[in-house]
Structures are given as structure tokens and as C-alpha cells.
Design an enzyme around this catalytic site. Sequence first.
Site: not given
Ligand SMILES: *Cc1c(COP(=O)(O)O)cnc(C)c1O
Length: 402
Positions: A118, A189, A214-215, A361
Site C-alpha cells: 500500500f 502490515d 476500521y476495516k 474490489r
Molecule cells: C488501509 C491501509 C492503510 C491505511 O493507513 P492509514 O494510516 O490508516 O490511513 C495502510 N496500509 C495498508 C496496507 C492499508 O491497506
Amino acid sequence: MTDFTQNDFKGTRALFRIPEGVIYLDGNSLGPLPAGVEQRVARTLAEEWGTRLIRGWNDAGWMTQPGRVGDRVGRLIGAPPGSVVMGDTLSIKVYQALAAALALNPDRRVILSDTGNFPTDLYMAEGLIATLGQGHRLEMVEPEAVEGAIDGRVAVLMLTEVDYRTGRKHDMAALTARAHAAGALTVWDLAHSAGALPVDLTAAGADFAAGCTYKYLNGGPGAPAFLYVAPRHAKAARPALSGWMGHAAPFAFEPSYRPGAGVERMRVGTPPVIALAALDAALDVWDGVDMADIRRQSIALCDLFITEVEARCPELALASPRDGARRGSQVSFRHPQGYAIMRALIDRGVIGDFRAPDILRFGITPLYIGADELRAAVAVLETVLAGRLWDRPDYHRKATVT
Ligand SMILES: *Cc1c(COP(=O)(O)O)cnc(C)c1O
């Protein structure tokens, strides 16, 4: 082929507030509202903040909340009590984990990641490298090439277990073992793993891990992130963001930083009390849920979705691994008009999301999604594609959040 579990998840489905007429396939981006959260937040506001005022820090346990909620998340990711702490955002927690891991491997300069990671994880690594100014380099290889790229130059292997676009899943235990054999540390992660599939950080031997809530953990928009530090590193891990809440004695107000005990040192500033209360209530959903049941059902539902889409929507190309064991809890398809198609779907109550350049998705979460909803969603998808219902000017205009 379809092997649904004994647990039909009727009990957990009753715990979510999903609006009438919506088939929600975006819990991989923002989980829906669990029923107990509203009451809990209302109670925190009225009975804690409203009544106790500043006394809440002691009387209502606000100060110890990041560790207590961290232990509840820890139970879902194979982390022992006292090894997970909540706060900030995942971007911040990735930065902290990476900084601590690099400091534990001071003679090496390479951070190895993959092109499926990400972007924020990669951006945070770039920012950290610039801040450190010690000549670190971020190297990226294709996800399939990670294992072969781990060598004696790598300080830290930094990966997201489940790819946010395709749902492809890395083998955490195998890659961690490979990294350790090469003298590297690991930062995992778990954004698309925690609450989506069984994770066992202890068994995998992971060094650091971070994730958002939050996911798949349904903590609400902007819910605080979590950070795991393996107990063997807890005493040596140096916090790059040395805030007062991670100090050994925050209320001694000493002029110089001393790290707090264990993972507590990874706290930074004042915890988000109301958001943590919401998350704490959202985590009640997991009491009595077996993650192995979730996994079995998730794979069966994803398999069903793939079969149905391929039979009824041949213009979509599967972007996710076909083998359920190599997939997270989402299914993605490619189409050059993916954005407009998703807009048309959302307008018809089937909510998934779009990721550039061409990915549709669909998050599939057994807690509140069943086979009937998936069949109904595919029927809508088929109608949208067959009638080219996506080909309207307003569906082509990109919104701020996709
Ligand atoms: C959703 C997601 C994030 C989001 O990071 P935030 O700091 O919460 O905005 C980071 N890394 C991955 C792999 C994600 O899927």
C-alpha cells in the site's frame, strides 16, 4: 466445492446495522456499524466525559485503554497480552515499527518491500529514510520475487500480508523465517488480515506488526491503529516518536525521555478515548467467533462469488488468486471501465469499491455476508454489464474517494 461451515453466522449478522436495500461488500475498506457501538459511545460521552470530566482519566480507565484494547486485538492476531498497543493511524504505526526495526539492525541499509504494498507504507519508509539521513534504501520487487530477493543486505523486510488490490496473500511464516535466516527483521502490515483471517504472529515469529481497525475490525472511520512488538524486542525497541505517553513516567514531567515498559513505549500522545470506546464495543462481535470458522466460510463465499461472476459476467477478468489459500477475504476483478461499473453498482445498492487503474474490489466478510447476498449482487452486476448501464457521464466523473 463449496464447503460452508456449520456456523451460519446468523448470530453475528444480527449484530450489524446494514441499511435496508444495501449489499455491503466493502468491509475491507470500512466495516459496518456494530449495534453495540452507539450505546457504548453514548455512555462514554454522557457518563464518562460528561459526568466525570477530567477525573475520567483515572476513574473510567481512559489512560490504560490503549493497552487493554490492544490485548483484545492481540487475541485475534496471535499476540500475547502486553505486546499490542493502540493509537494514532496505521501510517504512523508503520513508521514507528520500521524505525525501531532499522535501529535493531544498524549495520544494514536496505528496506525490502514489494510493488503490491500500500502506498502509504512506502511513503512513510521514504520519509523515515530522509529523516534518518543514514543512506537507507527502499528496494521493491514484484510480490512473487520477494523470497528470492531476501539477502544479507536486507535490514528489514516490510510487507503487507494481503495485497489491498488483488487480495494475494503472502506466507508470513515462511517469509519471516527466510528473513531471519538472512539476518533481517520483519515488519508486517495486517490491514487486510486482522479480522479477515487467522493470524498467528507468535507462531510466525514476526518481529513487528501494525494494522488498522476500521476495516475488518469494524471500529469506525478513523478508528485507532495497533502496533505489535515481539516480546523479545520490547526492551530494546527504540521509539522514534518519543512522546510523553510512551515515557516511563508521563506525569513526572521529566525534561528528558525515558522509554516506558514494553510496548507501552510505542504510545505517542493522548489516546483517542471516544474512538477507542467505539472500537472496544465493536470488538465484542468477536467474542465466541472462531477465526478458523471465519476463514472456512470466507473461502467458500469467495469461491462462490468467483464462480458466479465468471459464469454471468465474462467480460470481467479475475485479479485475485483462484486458490483460496493464497487469498485474503476479498475478490477483485479487472475491467477497463471498472470505475464507472462500480459507480453503477453502488447506485443499485451493491457497495464495493474501485482501485486504480482498473480493479473492482469486493470485500467478503462472513460476519454479515451470506451466499444469498452474493448471488443477488452478481445478478445486479450482470444487469449493469449486459445493459451497459455504467456508460453514463456521471458514472465516469471521479469522486474524491473511490
Ligand atoms: C488501509 C491501509 C492503510 C491505511 O493507513 P492509514 O494510516 O490508516 O490511513 C495502510 N496500509 C495498508 C496496507 C492499508 O491497506
